[in-house]
Write a protein that holds these residues in place. Structure first.
Motif, PDB file in Angstrom:
ATOM      1  N   UNK A 155       0.794  -1.388   0.031  1.00  0.00           N
ATOM      2  CA  UNK A 155      -0.006  -0.118  -0.053  1.00  0.00           C
ATOM      3  C   UNK A 155       0.865   1.261   0.037  1.00  0.00           C
ATOM      4  N   UNK A 156       2.134   1.264   0.530  1.00  0.00           N
ATOM      5  CA  UNK A 156       3.016   2.508   0.625  1.00  0.00           C
ATOM      6  C   UNK A 156       3.356   2.916  -0.767  1.00  0.00           C
ATOM      7  N   UNK A 157       3.499   1.776  -1.718  1.00  0.00           N
ATOM      8  CA  UNK A 157       3.617   2.070  -3.071  1.00  0.00           C
ATOM      9  C   UNK A 157       2.554   2.332  -4.066  1.00  0.00           C
ATOM     10  N   UNK A 158       1.454   2.081  -3.598  1.00  0.00           N
ATOM     11  CA  UNK A 158       0.436   2.442  -4.654  1.00  0.00           C
ATOM     12  C   UNK A 158       0.167   3.785  -5.145  1.00  0.00           C
ATOM     13  N   UNK A 159       0.251   3.714  -6.381  1.00  0.00           N
ATOM     14  CA  UNK A 159      -0.086   4.815  -7.161  1.00  0.00           C
ATOM     15  C   UNK A 159      -1.261   4.697  -8.176  1.00  0.00           C
ATOM     16  N   UNK A 160      -1.713   5.903  -8.308  1.00  0.00           N
ATOM     17  CA  UNK A 160      -2.913   6.042  -9.164  1.00  0.00           C
ATOM     18  C   UNK A 160      -2.644   5.482 -10.376  1.00  0.00           C
ATOM     19  N   UNK A 161      -3.353   4.564 -11.303  1.00  0.00           N
ATOM     20  CA  UNK A 161      -2.983   4.161 -12.393  1.00  0.00           C
ATOM     21  C   UNK A 161      -3.516   4.929 -13.512  1.00  0.00           C
ATOM     22  N   UNK A 162      -2.862   4.753 -14.703  1.00  0.00           N
ATOM     23  CA  UNK A 162      -3.005   5.892 -15.913  1.00  0.00           C
ATOM     24  C   UNK A 162      -4.341   5.203 -16.469  1.00  0.00           C
ATOM     25  N   UNK A 163      -4.839   6.043 -17.447  1.00  0.00           N
ATOM     26  CA  UNK A 163      -5.937   5.822 -18.269  1.00  0.00           C
ATOM     27  C   UNK A 163      -6.036   4.536 -19.114  1.00  0.00           C
ATOM     28  N   UNK A 164      -4.529   4.558 -19.621  1.00  0.00           N
ATOM     29  CA  UNK A 164      -4.174   3.582 -20.601  1.00  0.00           C
ATOM     30  C   UNK A 164      -4.321   2.114 -19.892  1.00  0.00           C
ATOM     31  N   UNK A 165      -3.775   2.231 -18.761  1.00  0.00           N
ATOM     32  CA  UNK A 165      -4.015   0.870 -17.990  1.00  0.00           C
ATOM     33  C   UNK A 165      -5.402   0.558 -18.050  1.00  0.00           C
ATOM     34  N   UNK A 166      -6.412   1.309 -17.690  1.00  0.00           N
ATOM     35  CA  UNK A 166      -7.743   1.000 -17.338  1.00  0.00           C
ATOM     36  C   UNK A 166      -8.329   0.581 -18.680  1.00  0.00           C
ATOM     37  N   UNK A 167      -8.114   1.326 -19.749  1.00  0.00           N
ATOM     38  CA  UNK A 167      -8.772   1.120 -21.016  1.00  0.00           C
ATOM     39  C   UNK A 167      -8.070  -0.255 -21.507  1.00  0.00           C
ATOM     40  N   UNK A 168      -6.810  -0.853 -21.292  1.00  0.00           N
ATOM     41  CA  UNK A 168      -6.515  -2.179 -21.585  1.00  0.00           C
ATOM     42  C   UNK A 168      -7.337  -3.227 -20.938  1.00  0.00           C
ATOM     43  N   UNK A 169      -7.326  -2.981 -19.565  1.00  0.00           N
ATOM     44  CA  UNK A 169      -8.098  -3.982 -18.777  1.00  0.00           C
ATOM     45  C   UNK A 169      -9.796  -4.094 -19.018  1.00  0.00           C
ATOM     46  N   UNK A 170     -10.126  -2.879 -19.497  1.00  0.00           N
ATOM     47  CA  UNK A 170     -11.676  -2.983 -19.855  1.00  0.00           C
ATOM     48  C   UNK A 170     -11.765  -3.998 -21.113  1.00  0.00           C
ATOM     49  N   UNK A 171     -11.051  -3.832 -22.150  1.00  0.00           N
ATOM     50  CA  UNK A 171     -10.846  -4.582 -23.219  1.00  0.00           C
ATOM     51  C   UNK A 171     -10.637  -6.034 -23.128  1.00  0.00           C
ATOM     52  N   UNK A 172      -9.696  -6.267 -21.948  1.00  0.00           N
ATOM     53  CA  UNK A 172      -9.399  -7.777 -21.842  1.00  0.00           C
ATOM     54  C   UNK A 172     -10.436  -8.283 -21.126  1.00  0.00           C
ATOM     55  N   UNK A 173     -11.202  -7.605 -20.292  1.00  0.00           N
ATOM     56  CA  UNK A 173     -12.433  -8.011 -19.485  1.00  0.00           C
ATOM     57  C   UNK A 173     -13.433  -8.629 -20.400  1.00  0.00           C
ATOM     58  N   UNK A 174     -13.564  -7.868 -21.775  1.00  0.00           N
ATOM     59  CA  UNK A 174     -14.672  -8.194 -22.555  1.00  0.00           C
ATOM     60  C   UNK A 174     -14.294  -9.442 -23.478  1.00  0.00           C
ATOM     61  N   UNK A 175     -13.084 -10.146 -23.153  1.00  0.00           N
ATOM     62  CA  UNK A 175     -12.815 -11.495 -23.644  1.00  0.00           C
ATOM     63  C   UNK A 175     -12.739 -12.410 -22.728  1.00  0.00           C
ATOM     64  N   UNK A 176     -12.839 -12.103 -21.692  1.00  0.00           N
ATOM     65  CA  UNK A 176     -13.147 -13.131 -20.616  1.00  0.00           C
ATOM     66  C   UNK A 176     -14.462 -13.708 -20.298  1.00  0.00           C
ATOM     67  N   UNK A 177     -14.873 -14.656 -21.280  1.00  0.00           N
ATOM     68  CA  UNK A 177     -16.233 -15.008 -21.255  1.00  0.00           C
ATOM     69  C   UNK A 177     -16.442 -16.232 -20.282  1.00  0.00           C
ATOM     70  N   UNK A 178     -15.417 -16.721 -19.615  1.00  0.00           N
ATOM     71  CA  UNK A 178     -15.525 -17.853 -18.671  1.00  0.00           C
ATOM     72  C   UNK A 178     -14.906 -17.454 -17.128  1.00  0.00           C
ATOM     73  N   UNK A 179     -14.893 -16.044 -16.942  1.00  0.00           N
ATOM     74  CA  UNK A 179     -14.592 -15.482 -15.848  1.00  0.00           C
ATOM     75  C   UNK A 179     -15.291 -15.946 -14.498  1.00  0.00           C
ATOM     76  N   UNK A 180     -14.890 -16.452 -13.400  1.00  0.00           N
ATOM     77  CA  UNK A 180     -15.622 -16.635 -12.142  1.00  0.00           C
ATOM     78  C   UNK A 180     -15.462 -15.784 -11.128  1.00  0.00           C
ATOM     79  N   UNK A 181     -14.056 -15.429 -11.005  1.00  0.00           N
ATOM     80  CA  UNK A 181     -13.806 -14.687  -9.943  1.00  0.00           C
ATOM     81  C   UNK A 181     -12.918 -13.316 -10.291  1.00  0.00           C
ATOM     82  N   UNK A 182     -13.410 -12.207  -9.632  1.00  0.00           N
ATOM     83  CA  UNK A 182     -12.916 -11.042  -9.956  1.00  0.00           C
ATOM     84  C   UNK A 182     -12.674 -10.271  -8.974  1.00  0.00           C
ATOM     85  N   UNK A 183     -11.680  -9.428  -8.758  1.00  0.00           N
ATOM     86  CA  UNK A 183     -10.909  -8.820  -7.701  1.00  0.00           C
ATOM     87  C   UNK A 183     -10.245  -7.486  -8.278  1.00  0.00           C
ATOM     88  N   UNK A 184     -10.807  -6.549  -7.790  1.00  0.00           N
ATOM     89  CA  UNK A 184     -10.322  -5.171  -8.478  1.00  0.00           C
ATOM     90  C   UNK A 184     -10.138  -4.382  -7.208  1.00  0.00           C
TER      91      UNK A 184
END
Length: 352
Positions: free
Chosen positions: A78-107
């Motif tokens: 937690x000491x080194x936690x930094x706000x992640x860039x929009x570029x990261x969140x855009x990539x994560x969103x697109x990846x989630x759209x591909x995970x049709x068998x996802x059971x567990x999600x932790x964000x």
């Protein structure tokens, strides 16, 4: 290139260390698919760069998305936690759209602001079984939850937006475990879901609402078996347990109740326990006692006292400051559980 039979591939993959799977994908074509399935089945790393590269691969190679069953996004310390860039969140969103068998999600979002990645419901192909979010409770989360008909366990620890909408009728039909703020729990009580396990952390802003909230649990008293309320003020403990025993007398687990040191308030806790004939697990806090009951003999006496008023008890968890001690009844006397007690204590409220 040598083609290996499927059974041989499975056995090789089974005994391969996870850190070697990437190399194995490049070693033999017949091993690649089995190695990729195991490699992408669980994506978990505290290194954001690793998560980003995994998401890039999933977005660029359609075959990988369906392999993902569990996805965990967090930063290691937690000491080194930094706000992640929009570029990261855009990539994560697109990846989630591909995970049709996802059971567990932790964000775990350090900024507690990027719920928009779950907002494009038509593009979300999965039905989660378990979700754990460090995100705010807002309109994006509500709409996402309304789309998750198979969700059974849900935990959320972000703040609650005042303009968060109410759920549509029929939402979350399979939800049985919820861990989140009181305001969020209030919204869930408006649904005809069969909640069995409920945990609510209180704070200064919600302490005063507790006694008004407990009677509302009557809506789920038929199914509710575990109630874990964290940080109950000692001055509310007697009224809280009295209400709980009246509204939900069939609970199997109750915690975390601050136990008064002196009578007659302690006797009032005893009276409430008399009404709970199915209670198996009781978690109490004696951190404010002086002196603390730190010795085994004192704790055994306390467990025996509580058992006198509630003979169905099988486990009693005593909190003394930062220490937690699990006592179990063997049919004759109370004993301390020595093996893996912290794992058992942490999960006890979800197991009943």
């Amino acid at each position: 290139m040598l083609l290996l039979p499927p059974e041989a591939c499975r056995r090789i993959i089974h005994w391969t260390r996870r850190c070697d799977l990437t190399t194995l994908c490049l070693t033999n074509k017949s091993l690649q698919k089995s190695a990729e399935i195991k490699l992408y089945e669980v994506i978990m790393s505290g290194d954001i760069n690793v998560i980003f590269r995994a998401c890039e691969s999933i977005v660029s190679q359609d075959r990988l998305g369906p392999y993902v069953r569990s996805f965990y996004l967090y930063q290691t310390t937690r000491r080194s936690q930094t706000e992640l860039p929009t570029r990261f969140w855009n990539m994560l969103q697109k990846a989630l759209w591909k995970m049709r068998c996802l059971d567990v999600l932790y964000i775990d979002d350090p900024a507690r602001s990027n719920t928009w990645i779950l907002s494009d419901i038509p593009k979300i192909p999965f039905q989660l079984r378990e979700a754990n979010f460090r995100l705010p409770w807002n309109r994006h989360i509500i709409k996402f939850l309304e789309s998750q008909n198979k969700l059974r366990q849900f935990q959320i620890s972000g703040g609650v937006d005042e303009d968060a909408p109410q759920f549509e009728d029929g939402s979350l039909p399979d939800l049985c475990t919820f861990d989140g703020h009181l305001a969020s729990a209030m919204q869930l009580l408006s649904l005809p879901c069969g909640l069995r396990h409920l945990r609510i952390p209180l704070d200064r802003s919600t302490n005063k609402q507790l006694l008004d909230f407990i009677p509302k649990l009557a809506a789920i008293s038929r199914t509710l078996r575990s109630l874990n309320i964290i940080h109950i003020p000692e001055e509310l403990s007697v009224e809280a347990i009295k209400l709980i025993s009246f509204v939900c007398p069939d609970l199997h687990y109750v915690g975390i109740i601050p136990l008064p040191m002196t009578f007659p308030h302690r006797s009032m806790i005893h009276d409430a326990l008399l009404a709970m004939h199915n209670l198996r697990d009781l978690e109490i806090d004696v951190s404010r006692w002086s002196p603390l009951p730190n010795t085994g003999s004192l704790q055994r006496m306390l467990a025996t006292e509580l058992h006198t008023y509630c003979s169905s008890l099988e486990h009693i968890i005593l909190r003394t400051g930062s220490n937690r001690t699990l006592w179990y009844f063997d049919g004759n006397e109370w004993n301390v559980s020595e093996n893996g007690q912290h794992l058992l204590v942490d999960g006890l409220w979800k197991d009943r």
